[in-house]
Enzyme design. Structure first.
Site, PDB file in Angstrom:
ATOM      1  N   ARG A  32       4.582 -13.137 -10.655  1.00  0.00           N
ATOM      2  CA  ARG A  32       3.885 -13.235  -9.380  1.00  0.00           C
ATOM      3  C   ARG A  32       2.995 -14.505  -9.328  1.00  0.00           C
ATOM      4  O   ARG A  32       3.014 -15.169  -7.949  1.00  0.00           O
ATOM      5  CB  ARG A  32       2.671 -12.093  -9.176  1.00  0.00           C
ATOM      6  CG  ARG A  32       1.724 -12.055  -7.802  1.00  0.00           C
ATOM      7  CD  ARG A  32       0.908 -11.036  -7.941  1.00  0.00           C
ATOM      8  NE  ARG A  32       1.503  -9.669  -7.538  1.00  0.00           N
ATOM      9  CZ  ARG A  32       1.322  -8.472  -7.911  1.00  0.00           C
ATOM     10  NH1 ARG A  32       0.520  -8.239  -8.841  1.00  0.00           N
ATOM     11  NH2 ARG A  32       2.132  -7.513  -7.685  1.00  0.00           N
ATOM     12  N   THR A  92      -1.575  -0.750 -15.799  1.00  0.00           N
ATOM     13  CA  THR A  92      -1.940  -1.790 -16.724  1.00  0.00           C
ATOM     14  C   THR A  92      -2.607  -1.240 -17.993  1.00  0.00           C
ATOM     15  O   THR A  92      -3.004  -1.906 -18.902  1.00  0.00           O
ATOM     16  CB  THR A  92      -2.972  -2.601 -16.128  1.00  0.00           C
ATOM     17  OG1 THR A  92      -4.069  -1.921 -15.454  1.00  0.00           O
ATOM     18  CG2 THR A  92      -2.349  -3.354 -14.781  1.00  0.00           C
ATOM     19  N   LYS A 103       6.517  -4.299 -12.219  1.00  0.00           N
ATOM     20  CA  LYS A 103       6.732  -2.961 -12.351  1.00  0.00           C
ATOM     21  C   LYS A 103       7.004  -2.292 -11.001  1.00  0.00           C
ATOM     22  O   LYS A 103       8.005  -1.486 -11.080  1.00  0.00           O
ATOM     23  CB  LYS A 103       5.369  -2.125 -12.844  1.00  0.00           C
ATOM     24  CG  LYS A 103       4.856  -2.740 -14.044  1.00  0.00           C
ATOM     25  CD  LYS A 103       3.527  -2.046 -14.533  1.00  0.00           C
ATOM     26  CE  LYS A 103       2.146  -2.602 -13.827  1.00  0.00           C
ATOM     27  NZ  LYS A 103       2.130  -4.107 -14.098  1.00  0.00           N
ATOM     28  N   THR A 104       6.564  -2.647  -9.908  1.00  0.00           N
ATOM     29  CA  THR A 104       6.758  -2.263  -8.549  1.00  0.00           C
ATOM     30  C   THR A 104       8.189  -2.479  -8.417  1.00  0.00           C
ATOM     31  O   THR A 104       9.150  -1.768  -7.873  1.00  0.00           O
ATOM     32  CB  THR A 104       5.771  -2.581  -7.519  1.00  0.00           C
ATOM     33  OG1 THR A 104       4.465  -2.310  -7.953  1.00  0.00           O
ATOM     34  CG2 THR A 104       6.068  -1.983  -6.230  1.00  0.00           C
ATOM     35  N   ASP A 133       1.408   4.403  -8.525  1.00  0.00           N
ATOM     36  CA  ASP A 133       0.840   3.043  -9.173  1.00  0.00           C
ATOM     37  C   ASP A 133      -0.440   3.351  -9.601  1.00  0.00           C
ATOM     38  O   ASP A 133      -1.093   4.295  -9.150  1.00  0.00           O
ATOM     39  CB  ASP A 133       0.644   1.882  -8.012  1.00  0.00           C
ATOM     40  CG  ASP A 133       1.001   0.606  -8.645  1.00  0.00           C
ATOM     41  OD1 ASP A 133       0.903   0.311  -9.747  1.00  0.00           O
ATOM     42  OD2 ASP A 133       0.922  -0.411  -7.690  1.00  0.00           O
TER      43      ASP A 133
HETATM   44  N1  LIG Z   1      12.110  -9.932 -13.240  1.00  0.00           N
HETATM   45  C1  LIG Z   1      11.833 -10.502 -12.061  1.00  0.00           C
HETATM   46  N2  LIG Z   1      12.609 -11.470 -11.485  1.00  0.00           N
HETATM   47  C2  LIG Z   1      12.230 -12.209 -10.664  1.00  0.00           C
HETATM   48  N3  LIG Z   1      11.047 -11.937  -9.906  1.00  0.00           N
HETATM   49  C3  LIG Z   1      10.201 -11.047 -10.217  1.00  0.00           C
HETATM   50  C4  LIG Z   1      10.461 -10.347 -11.504  1.00  0.00           C
HETATM   51  N4  LIG Z   1       9.495  -9.440 -11.605  1.00  0.00           N
HETATM   52  C5  LIG Z   1       8.693  -9.675 -10.805  1.00  0.00           C
HETATM   53  N5  LIG Z   1       9.039 -10.794  -9.685  1.00  0.00           N
HETATM   54  C6  LIG Z   1       8.377 -11.165  -8.654  1.00  0.00           C
HETATM   55  O1  LIG Z   1       6.822 -10.974  -8.664  1.00  0.00           O
HETATM   56  C7  LIG Z   1       6.285 -10.377  -7.858  1.00  0.00           C
HETATM   57  C8  LIG Z   1       5.350  -9.193  -8.353  1.00  0.00           C
HETATM   58  O2  LIG Z   1       5.960  -8.291  -8.971  1.00  0.00           O
HETATM   59  P1  LIG Z   1       5.405  -6.685  -8.770  1.00  0.00           P
HETATM   60  O3  LIG Z   1       4.855  -6.554  -7.480  1.00  0.00           O
HETATM   61  O4  LIG Z   1       6.637  -5.893  -9.285  1.00  0.00           O
HETATM   62  O5  LIG Z   1       4.575  -6.714  -9.878  1.00  0.00           O
HETATM   63  P2  LIG Z   1       3.649  -5.283 -10.595  1.00  0.00           P
HETATM   64  O6  LIG Z   1       3.925  -5.288 -11.984  1.00  0.00           O
HETATM   65  O7  LIG Z   1       3.949  -4.140  -9.942  1.00  0.00           O
HETATM   66  O8  LIG Z   1       2.084  -5.789 -10.435  1.00  0.00           O
HETATM   67  P3  LIG Z   1       0.898  -4.759 -10.311  1.00  0.00           P
HETATM   68  O9  LIG Z   1       0.780  -4.387 -11.610  1.00  0.00           O
HETATM   69  O10 LIG Z   1      -0.180  -5.699  -9.509  1.00  0.00           O
HETATM   70  O11 LIG Z   1       1.353  -3.637  -9.144  1.00  0.00           O
HETATM   71  C9  LIG Z   1       7.318  -9.882  -7.151  1.00  0.00           C
HETATM   72  O12 LIG Z   1       7.107  -9.729  -5.697  1.00  0.00           O
HETATM   73  C10 LIG Z   1       8.878 -10.428  -7.389  1.00  0.00           C
HETATM   74  O13 LIG Z   1       8.863 -11.317  -6.356  1.00  0.00           O
HETATM   75 MG   LIG Z   2       2.761  -3.009  -8.449  1.00  0.00          MG
END
Ligand SMILES: Nc1ncnc2c1ncn2[C@@H]1O[C@H](COP(=O)(O)OP(=O)(O)OP(=O)(O)O)[C@@H](O)[C@H]1O
Ligand SMILES: [Mg+2]
Length: 379
Positions: free
Chosen positions: A258, A199, A105-106, A150
């Site tokens: 992740r 989430t 998401k981030t 977030d």
């Molecule tokens: N579609 C993707 N392709 C490649 N790498 C990805 C992808 N999505 C996420 N990642 C990898 O996974 C890691 C986690 O992603 P991210 O921090 O965006 O998750 P999030 O959904 O924001 O999690 P949270 O809910 O904990 O904030 C990123 O640092 C990235 O390296």
């Molecule tokens: Mg995030």
């Protein structure tokens, strides 16, 4: 109530279900031994850990939409929104992204800012407790900027009410003074895009949810998508890897990028120390992850404990959420948001009105033979 049921749930099998008590096969014994040793590292937790917030994690984040692997539907929707907004020379519509932790998401919010060539201000709802926190952020936004919040389901009511006119009409209403002499002044803002991440989409108030023009869900990744993510990350980390090695890590990564990246780093350490720089192949990946107690389909101690409580103490279920939470020592919310989505996704768990039921696949995974009574329950 929860405590009473937990006492009943944990050490003593439910007498009602005693007749379907599971027979242990050797695999079951192994799984019990594995589940006794809780992994000290919590390698499989999708939440961020210290290591993930450091430089290596940042360097693995894709920067542009075309580098973002998987989430085909989401990418398509956003590519259209970006193109349309750019053609009209307007900011993107407000966007709400929801889904389990670690799915990107981030990363997606940062990509949107990069594609739109605007700045991205990142914050999280718990940091916006006082109205002045959000006002400070909003008045400093430049035209078209992206504000990423977030955990947006955790906004305080006052902060949320400031956001309503900000999202709708690009203004904020500020009350000056108190009591009878209080006056409300309206302050114009630059047009901006709010990207909210959560989430728990169900925990958002409906006035807030309704103000997002786009509401998009992130899904767990398929094995081939995770394999691609691991191959890409290995390249960035300068780690030799074969595609069967990447696939083996992918199978154990709970559909979550992740976790995939984190497991890759552990396997890389293992290879460096034990195999002096060999390329990671399927056997090496399996060997390393076995050592770190990561189960062949990515289940950790809590998942296995949840399933074994349902199967061994309750003959396969149905079992109430409170009982499962008490037996694993996790709270209900964590069970529902972190553990259950993946178990549901891989078809090991069913939610029924009367409680959680372990599927025949879960029985087999833990090394048990599902009884006929359980099979008919699921038909
Ligand atoms: N579609 C993707 N392709 C490649 N790498 C990805 C992808 N999505 C996420 N990642 C990898 O996974 C890691 C986690 O992603 P991210 O921090 O965006 O998750 P999030 O959904 O924001 O999690 P949270 O809910 O904990 O904030 C990123 O640092 C990235 O390296
Ligand atoms: Mg995030």
């Amino acid at each position: 109530m929860a405590i009473i049921s937990s006492r009943k749930a944990d050490p003593n099998p439910d007498p009602q279900n005693a007749n379907v008590a599971a027979k242990k096969t050797p695999a079951a014994k192994k799984s019990a031994a594995q589940s006794a040793a809780k992994s000290p590292e919590d390698l499989l937790q999708p939440e961020r850990q210290v290591e993930d917030t450091g430089k290596p994690e940042e360097s693995l984040r894709p920067q542009r939409l075309k580098e973002y692997i998987g989430q085909k539907d989401l990418k398509e929707v956003l590519a259209i929104a970006i193109q349309a907004a750019q053609a009209r020379n307007e900011p993107l519509d407000h966007l709400l992204l929801y889904g389990p932790p670690g799915l990107g998401k981030t990363t997606m919010a940062l990509i949107l800012a990069a594609e739109m060539q605007v700045d991205c201000k990142i914050t999280t709802a718990p940091a916006l407790e006082r109205p002045r926190d959000i006002v400070g952020l909003l008045v400093n936004l430049k035209p078209g900027d992206l504000l990423f919040i977030d955990e947006i389901h955790r906004l305080s009511r006052m902060t949320e009410e400031i956001l309503y006119p900000a999202m709708e009409d690009a203004r904020i209403d500020i009350t000056i003074g108190k009591g009878q002499s209080a006056r409300t002044r309206s302050l114009p803002l630059q047009n901006f895009t709010l990207v909210g991440a959560t989430t728990r989409v169900g925990a958002l108030t409906s006035p807030l949810r309704d103000r997002f023009g786009l509401v998009q869900r992130l899904r767990f990744y398929e094995i081939d998508e995770l394999t691609e993510i691991i191959l890409r990350a290995a390249k960035i980390l300068n780690t030799p890897i074969q595609s069967d090695g990447a696939a083996e890590i992918a199978r154990r990564a709970r559909g979550t990028p992740r976790i995939a990246n984190r497991l890759l780093r552990r396997v890389r350490d293992y290879v460096q120390v034990k195999r002096s720089g060999e390329a990671i192949d399927e056997a090496i990946a399996a060997e390393a992850l076995e050592l770190f107690n990561v189960d062949p389909c990515g289940l950790d101690w809590t998942d296995r404990r949840m399933l074994s409580v349902i199967i061994e103490n309750y003959g396969g279920g149905p079992v109430g959420l409170d009982t499962i939470a008490a037996a694993t020592g996790e709270d209900n919310q964590t069970i529902e948001e972190v553990y259950e989505p993946y178990l549901l996704q891989i078809g090991y768990l069913n939610r029924t009105p009367r409680g959680r039921v372990a599927t025949p696949a879960a029985w087999k995974h833990l090394g048990f033979e599902p009884p006929e009574s359980q099979l008919s329950l699921l038909r």
